[in-house]
Design an enzyme around this catalytic site. Structure first.
Site, PDB file in Angstrom:
ATOM      1  N   SER A   1      24.802 -25.235  37.808  1.00  0.00           N
ATOM      2  CA  SER A   1      25.800 -26.052  36.859  1.00  0.00           C
ATOM      3  C   SER A   1      26.671 -24.797  35.880  1.00  0.00           C
ATOM      4  CB  SER A   1      25.349 -26.689  35.989  1.00  0.00           C
ATOM      5  OG  SER A   1      26.173 -27.293  35.198  1.00  0.00           O
TER       6      SER A   1
ATOM      7  N   HIS B   1      27.726 -27.106  40.792  1.00  0.00           N
ATOM      8  CA  HIS B   1      27.844 -28.259  40.084  1.00  0.00           C
ATOM      9  C   HIS B   1      28.675 -28.124  39.148  1.00  0.00           C
ATOM     10  CE1 HIS B   1      25.621 -32.065  38.987  1.00  0.00           C
ATOM     11  NE2 HIS B   1      25.636 -31.533  37.843  1.00  0.00           N
TER      12      HIS B   1
ATOM     13  N   ASP C   1      29.975 -30.084  35.700  1.00  0.00           N
ATOM     14  CA  ASP C   1      29.666 -31.313  34.875  1.00  0.00           C
ATOM     15  C   ASP C   1      31.137 -31.804  33.726  1.00  0.00           C
ATOM     16  OD1 ASP C   1      26.859 -31.864  35.154  1.00  0.00           O
ATOM     17  OD2 ASP C   1      26.573 -29.959  34.469  1.00  0.00           O
TER      18      ASP C   1
ATOM     19  N   MET D   1      32.443 -34.020  31.085  1.00  0.00           N
ATOM     20  CA  MET D   1      31.958 -34.878  30.063  1.00  0.00           C
ATOM     21  C   MET D   1      33.202 -35.452  29.017  1.00  0.00           C
ATOM     22  SD  MET D   1      28.790 -32.851  28.481  1.00  0.00           S
ATOM     23  CE  MET D   1      27.608 -32.306  29.718  1.00  0.00           C
TER      24      MET D   1
ATOM     25  N   HIS E   1      30.075 -33.847  38.887  1.00  0.00           N
ATOM     26  CA  HIS E   1      29.170 -35.147  38.071  1.00  0.00           C
ATOM     27  C   HIS E   1      30.375 -35.283  36.840  1.00  0.00           C
ATOM     28  CE1 HIS E   1      25.369 -35.523  35.373  1.00  0.00           C
ATOM     29  NE2 HIS E   1      26.154 -36.767  35.933  1.00  0.00           N
TER      30      HIS E   1
ATOM     31  N   MET F   1      30.541 -37.398  33.727  1.00  0.00           N
ATOM     32  CA  MET F   1      29.731 -38.048  32.614  1.00  0.00           C
ATOM     33  C   MET F   1      30.964 -38.800  31.909  1.00  0.00           C
ATOM     34  SD  MET F   1      27.073 -35.375  32.105  1.00  0.00           S
ATOM     35  CE  MET F   1      27.854 -34.113  33.204  1.00  0.00           C
TER      36      MET F   1
ATOM     37  N   MET G   1      19.110 -38.361  36.809  1.00  0.00           N
ATOM     38  CA  MET G   1      19.184 -37.520  35.554  1.00  0.00           C
ATOM     39  C   MET G   1      17.607 -37.236  35.084  1.00  0.00           C
ATOM     40  SD  MET G   1      22.187 -36.459  35.188  1.00  0.00           S
ATOM     41  CE  MET G   1      21.631 -35.485  33.839  1.00  0.00           C
TER      42      MET G   1
ATOM     43  N   GLY H   1      24.876 -35.007  28.779  1.00  0.00           N
ATOM     44  CA  GLY H   1      25.364 -34.689  27.758  1.00  0.00           C
ATOM     45  C   GLY H   1      25.101 -33.036  27.375  1.00  0.00           C
TER      46      GLY H   1
ATOM     47  N   GLY I   1      20.217 -27.262  28.824  1.00  0.00           N
ATOM     48  CA  GLY I   1      19.223 -26.534  28.054  1.00  0.00           C
ATOM     49  C   GLY I   1      18.120 -27.537  27.492  1.00  0.00           C
TER      50      GLY I   1
ATOM     51  N   ASP J   1      18.902 -33.555  38.236  1.00  0.00           N
ATOM     52  CA  ASP J   1      19.611 -32.702  37.324  1.00  0.00           C
ATOM     53  C   ASP J   1      19.002 -32.768  36.018  1.00  0.00           C
ATOM     54  OD1 ASP J   1      21.836 -31.624  35.747  1.00  0.00           O
ATOM     55  OD2 ASP J   1      23.305 -33.013  36.354  1.00  0.00           O
ATOM     56  N   GLY J   2      18.704 -31.495  35.564  1.00  0.00           N
ATOM     57  CA  GLY J   2      18.415 -31.356  34.129  1.00  0.00           C
ATOM     58  C   GLY J   2      16.885 -30.814  33.647  1.00  0.00           C
ATOM     59  N   GLY J   3      17.121 -29.612  33.172  1.00  0.00           N
ATOM     60  CA  GLY J   3      15.717 -29.005  32.623  1.00  0.00           C
ATOM     61  C   GLY J   3      14.939 -28.488  34.134  1.00  0.00           C
TER      62      GLY J   3
ATOM     63  N   GLY K   1      21.264 -25.155  35.315  1.00  0.00           N
ATOM     64  CA  GLY K   1      22.206 -24.686  34.533  1.00  0.00           C
ATOM     65  C   GLY K   1      21.572 -23.461  33.598  1.00  0.00           C
ATOM     66  N   SER K   2      21.177 -23.583  32.791  1.00  0.00           N
ATOM     67  CA  SER K   2      20.702 -22.764  31.868  1.00  0.00           C
ATOM     68  C   SER K   2      19.674 -21.595  32.571  1.00  0.00           C
ATOM     69  CB  SER K   2      20.011 -23.095  30.418  1.00  0.00           C
ATOM     70  OG  SER K   2      19.451 -24.467  30.582  1.00  0.00           O
TER      71      SER K   2
HETATM   72  C1  DX5 Z   1      23.785 -32.451  31.606  1.00  0.00           C
HETATM   73  C2  DX5 Z   1      24.312 -31.893  32.903  1.00  0.00           C
HETATM   74  C3  DX5 Z   1      23.608 -31.125  33.748  1.00  0.00           C
HETATM   75  C4  DX5 Z   1      23.253 -29.885  32.896  1.00  0.00           C
HETATM   76  C5  DX5 Z   1      21.947 -28.851  33.613  1.00  0.00           C
HETATM   77  O1  DX5 Z   1      24.525 -33.542  30.878  1.00  0.00           O
HETATM   78  O2  DX5 Z   1      24.671 -33.174  33.729  1.00  0.00           O
HETATM   79  O3  DX5 Z   1      24.007 -30.676  34.838  1.00  0.00           O
HETATM   80  O4  DX5 Z   1      24.313 -28.673  32.697  1.00  0.00           O
HETATM   81  O5  DX5 Z   1      21.681 -27.996  32.738  1.00  0.00           O
HETATM   82  P1  DX5 Z   1      20.218 -27.626  32.479  1.00  0.00           P
HETATM   83  O6  DX5 Z   1      19.547 -26.967  33.984  1.00  0.00           O
HETATM   84  O7  DX5 Z   1      20.172 -26.467  31.360  1.00  0.00           O
HETATM   85  O8  DX5 Z   1      19.367 -28.784  32.008  1.00  0.00           O
HETATM   86 ZN    ZN Z   2      25.023 -32.733  36.080  1.00  0.00          ZN
END
Ligand code: DX5
Ligand code: ZN
Length: 214
Positions: A7, A32, A34, A36, A65, A67, A136, A141, A144, A174-176, A196-197
Site C-alpha cells: 500500500s 495498492h 488507498d 480516503m 481501494h 474508502m 478488512m 482509515g 499501521g 487488508d490491514g496489519g 503498508g507499513s
Molecule cells: C487502511 C488501508 C490499508 C492500509 C494498510 O485503511 O486500507 O490498505 O494502508 O496498512 P498496514 O499494512 O500498515 O496496516
Molecule cells: Zn487498503
C-alpha cells in the site's frame, strides 16, 4: 495464489516516484492505492492528482481501494485514471450493483470490501458478481494498525463459499499484515495480501515482500 499488494499509503510522499520504482523492482504483483475522503473514514489520503504519477511510473497494476461515500460518483474517474481494479465498501452504498457495472463497463476488475464490523454474510449475494472481495482486517482509515484475529474465521468462511460455489473470485485481505502473519493468512485462504507499513517502514522492503510470499 500468493499476491502481495504493497500500500503506497505508507510510502514517503516526498519521494513517491522512488517508492513506486522500488515496488516495480520487487516481487509484488500489484500496487495498492488507498483513497480516503474524510467522510466514510476519519482520515483523508489523496485522490486523482496522485493517481497520475502512480500510473505514469508503476509497472504493476493499480489496485484501488476507495474508502469513500457515494462510490458510484467516482468509480469511472478512477478507471479513467488508470485503475486496474476498483474496490469500494459495501456499507458505503445502498446498492453496490450500479457502481460495479460502471467499473466493469470501463474494463477494470470489480472489488467489494467490508469493514471488520460488517457481517461477512452480507458479501454472499455478491461473490459471483465481482472479481474480488476484500476483507478488512483493521478498520479502514489508517495504516499501521494491528491485525484483528477474528478476520481469520471470515477468510476461511469466504474461501469455503468460493470453493463450494465453484467461483474464481479472488480474496484479498487488508490491514496489519506483516512477515509474521502473512503465511497464516494465505493458509486460511487469502489470494492477495495488502501490506503498508510492514513494507515501507522496513529497512529492506524487497526482502519483506519476498518473505511474505515464501
Ligand atoms: C487502511 C488501508 C490499508 C492500509 C494498510 O485503511 O486500507 O490498505 O494502508 O496498512 P498496514 O499494512 O500498515 O496496516
Ligand atoms: Zn487498503
Amino acid at each position: 495464489m500468493k499476491i502481495i499488494a504493497p500500500s503506497i499509503l505508507s510510502a514517503d510522499f516526498g519521494n513517491l516516484r522512488g517508492a513506486v520504482e522500488m515496488i516495480n523492482r520487487s516481487e509484488a504483483e500489484w500496487l495498492h492505492v488507498d483513497v480516503m475522503d474524510g467522510v466514510f473514514v476519519p482520515n483523508i489520503s489523496f485522490g486523482f492528482p496522485v493517481m497520475e504519477p502512480l500510473k505514469r511510473y508503476s509497472t504493476k497494476p493499480l489496485d484501488v481501494h476507495l474508502m469513500i461515500t457515494h462510490p458510484e460518483k467516482y468509480v469511472e474517474r478512477f478507471c479513467d485514471a488508470g485503475a486496474w481494479s476498483v474496490g469500494f465498501h459495501l456499507e458505503a452504498t445502498d446498492d453496490p450493483i450500479p457502481a460495479l457495472e460502471m467499473i466493469r463497463k470501463k474494463g477494470a476488475r470489480t472489488c467489494l470490501t467490508i469493514n471488520p464490523d460488517i457481517d461477512v454474510h452480507r458479501l454472499d449475494p455478491y461473490l459471483d458478481k465481482v472479481d474480488m472481495v476484500l476483507l478488512m482486517s483493521v478498520f479502514a482509515g489508517f495504516g499501521g494498525q494491528k491485525f484483528i484475529p477474528e478476520t481469520m474465521d471470515k477468510i476461511r468462511y469466504v474461501r469455503a463459499q468460493i470453493k463450494q460455489r465453484g467461483l474464481e473470485t479472488l480474496l484479498e485481505v487488508d490491514g496489519g499484515v506483516n512477515t509474521a502473519n502473512a503465511g497464516e493468512i494465505f493458509a486460511a485462504g487469502a489470494d492477495a495480501l495488502v501490506a503498508g507499513s510492514a513494507v515501507f517502514k522496513a529497512d529492506d522492503p524487497l526482502q519483506v515482500i519476498r518473505s511474505m510470499k515464501a
